[in-house]
Write a protein that holds these residues in place. Structure first.
Motif, PDB file in Angstrom:
ATOM      1  N   LEU A  31     -15.359  15.957  33.104  1.00  0.00           N
ATOM      2  CA  LEU A  31     -16.535  16.550  32.482  1.00  0.00           C
ATOM      3  C   LEU A  31     -17.788  16.175  33.272  1.00  0.00           C
ATOM      4  CD1 LEU A  31     -17.853  18.171  30.221  1.00  0.00           C
ATOM      5  CD2 LEU A  31     -17.865  16.068  28.838  1.00  0.00           C
ATOM      6  N   ALA A  32     -17.876  14.939  33.690  1.00  0.00           N
ATOM      7  CA  ALA A  32     -19.038  14.484  34.466  1.00  0.00           C
ATOM      8  C   ALA A  32     -19.159  15.246  35.775  1.00  0.00           C
ATOM      9  CB  ALA A  32     -18.942  12.985  34.725  1.00  0.00           C
ATOM     10  N   VAL A  33     -18.054  15.415  36.481  1.00  0.00           N
ATOM     11  CA  VAL A  33     -18.076  16.151  37.742  1.00  0.00           C
ATOM     12  C   VAL A  33     -18.455  17.613  37.483  1.00  0.00           C
ATOM     13  CG1 VAL A  33     -16.672  16.963  39.688  1.00  0.00           C
ATOM     14  CG2 VAL A  33     -16.504  14.579  38.929  1.00  0.00           C
ATOM     15  N   LEU A  34     -17.952  18.185  36.410  1.00  0.00           N
ATOM     16  CA  LEU A  34     -18.331  19.544  36.036  1.00  0.00           C
ATOM     17  C   LEU A  34     -19.831  19.636  35.775  1.00  0.00           C
ATOM     18  CD1 LEU A  34     -17.396  22.431  35.328  1.00  0.00           C
ATOM     19  CD2 LEU A  34     -17.101  21.633  32.983  1.00  0.00           C
ATOM     20  N   TYR A  35     -20.381  18.654  35.081  1.00  0.00           N
ATOM     21  CA  TYR A  35     -21.832  18.622  34.857  1.00  0.00           C
ATOM     22  C   TYR A  35     -22.594  18.573  36.184  1.00  0.00           C
ATOM     23  CZ  TYR A  35     -21.584  17.760  29.764  1.00  0.00           C
ATOM     24  OH  TYR A  35     -21.392  17.861  28.412  1.00  0.00           O
ATOM     25  N   VAL A  36     -22.151  17.755  37.117  1.00  0.00           N
ATOM     26  CA  VAL A  36     -22.828  17.656  38.412  1.00  0.00           C
ATOM     27  C   VAL A  36     -22.764  18.995  39.140  1.00  0.00           C
ATOM     28  CG1 VAL A  36     -22.750  16.593  40.720  1.00  0.00           C
ATOM     29  CG2 VAL A  36     -22.562  15.165  38.676  1.00  0.00           C
ATOM     30  N   VAL A  37     -21.607  19.612  39.165  1.00  0.00           N
ATOM     31  CA  VAL A  37     -21.438  20.897  39.840  1.00  0.00           C
ATOM     32  C   VAL A  37     -22.367  21.956  39.241  1.00  0.00           C
ATOM     33  CG1 VAL A  37     -19.790  22.792  40.219  1.00  0.00           C
ATOM     34  CG2 VAL A  37     -19.100  20.428  40.633  1.00  0.00           C
ATOM     35  N   ASN A  38     -22.610  21.856  37.942  1.00  0.00           N
ATOM     36  CA  ASN A  38     -23.447  22.835  37.258  1.00  0.00           C
ATOM     37  C   ASN A  38     -24.903  22.409  37.124  1.00  0.00           C
ATOM     38  OD1 ASN A  38     -21.713  25.156  36.458  1.00  0.00           O
ATOM     39  ND2 ASN A  38     -20.468  23.465  35.672  1.00  0.00           N
ATOM     40  N   GLY A  39     -25.280  21.334  37.811  1.00  0.00           N
ATOM     41  CA  GLY A  39     -26.676  20.913  37.824  1.00  0.00           C
ATOM     42  C   GLY A  39     -27.136  20.210  36.557  1.00  0.00           C
ATOM     43  N   ARG A  40     -26.225  19.722  35.752  1.00  0.00           N
ATOM     44  CA  ARG A  40     -26.567  19.020  34.513  1.00  0.00           C
ATOM     45  C   ARG A  40     -26.452  17.518  34.748  1.00  0.00           C
ATOM     46  NH1 ARG A  40     -23.278  22.374  30.026  1.00  0.00           N
ATOM     47  NH2 ARG A  40     -24.167  20.752  28.703  1.00  0.00           N
ATOM     48  N   TYR A  41     -27.302  17.029  35.646  1.00  0.00           N
ATOM     49  CA  TYR A  41     -27.211  15.655  36.143  1.00  0.00           C
ATOM     50  C   TYR A  41     -27.477  14.608  35.066  1.00  0.00           C
ATOM     51  CZ  TYR A  41     -27.646  18.528  40.274  1.00  0.00           C
ATOM     52  OH  TYR A  41     -27.465  19.503  41.205  1.00  0.00           O
ATOM     53  N   ALA A  42     -28.450  14.848  34.217  1.00  0.00           N
ATOM     54  CA  ALA A  42     -28.778  13.869  33.176  1.00  0.00           C
ATOM     55  C   ALA A  42     -27.597  13.662  32.228  1.00  0.00           C
ATOM     56  CB  ALA A  42     -30.014  14.310  32.400  1.00  0.00           C
ATOM     57  N   GLU A  43     -26.849  14.703  31.985  1.00  0.00           N
ATOM     58  CA  GLU A  43     -25.673  14.580  31.120  1.00  0.00           C
ATOM     59  C   GLU A  43     -24.506  13.923  31.845  1.00  0.00           C
ATOM     60  OE1 GLU A  43     -25.645  18.431  28.401  1.00  0.00           O
ATOM     61  OE2 GLU A  43     -26.428  18.806  30.426  1.00  0.00           O
ATOM     62  N   ALA A  44     -24.438  14.122  33.147  1.00  0.00           N
ATOM     63  CA  ALA A  44     -23.335  13.570  33.934  1.00  0.00           C
ATOM     64  C   ALA A  44     -23.440  12.068  34.137  1.00  0.00           C
ATOM     65  CB  ALA A  44     -23.277  14.267  35.296  1.00  0.00           C
ATOM     66  N   MET A  45     -24.655  11.579  34.332  1.00  0.00           N
ATOM     67  CA  MET A  45     -24.825  10.187  34.744  1.00  0.00           C
ATOM     68  C   MET A  45     -24.238   9.153  33.781  1.00  0.00           C
ATOM     69  SD  MET A  45     -25.805  10.513  37.738  1.00  0.00           S
ATOM     70  CE  MET A  45     -25.875   8.751  38.037  1.00  0.00           C
ATOM     71  N   PRO A  46     -24.460   9.247  32.474  1.00  0.00           N
ATOM     72  CA  PRO A  46     -23.847   8.233  31.592  1.00  0.00           C
ATOM     73  C   PRO A  46     -22.316   8.251  31.653  1.00  0.00           C
ATOM     74  CG  PRO A  46     -25.506   9.501  30.399  1.00  0.00           C
ATOM     75  CD  PRO A  46     -25.316  10.160  31.730  1.00  0.00           C
ATOM     76  N   LEU A  47     -21.745   9.439  31.792  1.00  0.00           N
ATOM     77  CA  LEU A  47     -20.288   9.540  31.889  1.00  0.00           C
ATOM     78  C   LEU A  47     -19.784   8.936  33.192  1.00  0.00           C
ATOM     79  CD1 LEU A  47     -19.869  13.197  30.569  1.00  0.00           C
ATOM     80  CD2 LEU A  47     -19.426  11.079  29.324  1.00  0.00           C
ATOM     81  N   LEU A  48     -20.484   9.217  34.281  1.00  0.00           N
ATOM     82  CA  LEU A  48     -20.088   8.653  35.569  1.00  0.00           C
ATOM     83  C   LEU A  48     -20.251   7.139  35.586  1.00  0.00           C
ATOM     84  CD1 LEU A  48     -21.596  11.387  37.882  1.00  0.00           C
ATOM     85  CD2 LEU A  48     -19.169  10.811  37.671  1.00  0.00           C
ATOM     86  N   ASP A  49     -21.357   6.654  35.037  1.00  0.00           N
ATOM     87  CA  ASP A  49     -21.573   5.206  34.984  1.00  0.00           C
ATOM     88  C   ASP A  49     -20.457   4.517  34.209  1.00  0.00           C
ATOM     89  OD1 ASP A  49     -23.932   5.404  36.469  1.00  0.00           O
ATOM     90  OD2 ASP A  49     -25.212   5.415  34.689  1.00  0.00           O
ATOM     91  N   ALA A  50     -20.081   5.086  33.076  1.00  0.00           N
ATOM     92  CA  ALA A  50     -19.006   4.503  32.260  1.00  0.00           C
ATOM     93  C   ALA A  50     -17.686   4.529  33.021  1.00  0.00           C
ATOM     94  CB  ALA A  50     -18.883   5.250  30.941  1.00  0.00           C
ATOM     95  N   HIS A  51     -17.400   5.641  33.655  1.00  0.00           N
ATOM     96  CA  HIS A  51     -16.152   5.754  34.419  1.00  0.00           C
ATOM     97  C   HIS A  51     -16.120   4.748  35.568  1.00  0.00           C
ATOM     98  CE1 HIS A  51     -12.680   7.443  36.416  1.00  0.00           C
ATOM     99  NE2 HIS A  51     -13.409   7.520  37.529  1.00  0.00           N
ATOM    100  N   LEU A  52     -17.252   4.614  36.262  1.00  0.00           N
ATOM    101  CA  LEU A  52     -17.293   3.718  37.415  1.00  0.00           C
ATOM    102  C   LEU A  52     -17.252   2.239  37.023  1.00  0.00           C
ATOM    103  CD1 LEU A  52     -19.683   5.775  39.672  1.00  0.00           C
ATOM    104  CD2 LEU A  52     -17.275   5.216  40.144  1.00  0.00           C
ATOM    105  N   GLN A  53     -17.563   1.928  35.793  1.00  0.00           N
ATOM    106  CA  GLN A  53     -17.375   0.542  35.334  1.00  0.00           C
ATOM    107  C   GLN A  53     -15.894   0.213  35.269  1.00  0.00           C
ATOM    108  OE1 GLN A  53     -19.534   0.172  31.652  1.00  0.00           O
ATOM    109  NE2 GLN A  53     -21.360  -0.553  32.717  1.00  0.00           N
TER     110      GLN A  53
END
Length: 85
Positions: A4-26
Motif C-alpha cells: 500500500l505504501a509503495v502504491l501511495y508513492v507511485v500515485n504521489g500520495r507521499y504523506a500517506e505513504a511515509m508512516p507506512l514505510l517508516d513502520a515497515h522499515l522498523q
C-alpha cells in the motif's frame, strides 16, 4: 502495509505513504524497495516545500546509508538536495 505504501508513492500520495514505510522499515530495515520508496517520498514532500524536521532528517539519512540498490546515485542526489549529510 508495504504494498500500500509503495502504491501511495507511485500515485504521489507521499504523506500517506511515509508512516507506512517508516513502520515497515522498523521491522525490515534492509528492504531496498521500501528504502528507495521512503527516500523518494521524503524528497518529493521536501521538493514541494515541506521542511525536514530533525527526526525526518535522521530517518532519511539512515535510509540513505542502508540503501545499496541500483539507484544509489539518484539517492545521493536526493539526499544532497535535501541537505542531508
Amino acid at each position: 502495509g508495504r504494498r500500500l505504501a509503495v502504491l501511495y508513492v507511485v500515485n504521489g500520495r507521499y504523506a500517506e505513504a511515509m508512516p507506512l514505510l517508516d513502520a515497515h522499515l522498523q521491522e525490515q530495515p534492509a528492504d531496498q524497495d521500501a528504502l528507495f520508496a521512503a527516500i523518494v517520498g521524503q524528497y518529493e514532500q521536501f521538493r514541494v516545500g515541506q521542511v525536514l524536521s530533525n527526526i525526518n532528517r535522521a530517518k532519511v539519512k539512515r535510509y540513505g546509508a542502508a540503501y545499496a540498490g541500483p539507484q544509489k546515485n539518484l539517492v545521493a542526489k536526493y539526499l544532497e538536495a535535501m541537505g542531508v549529510r
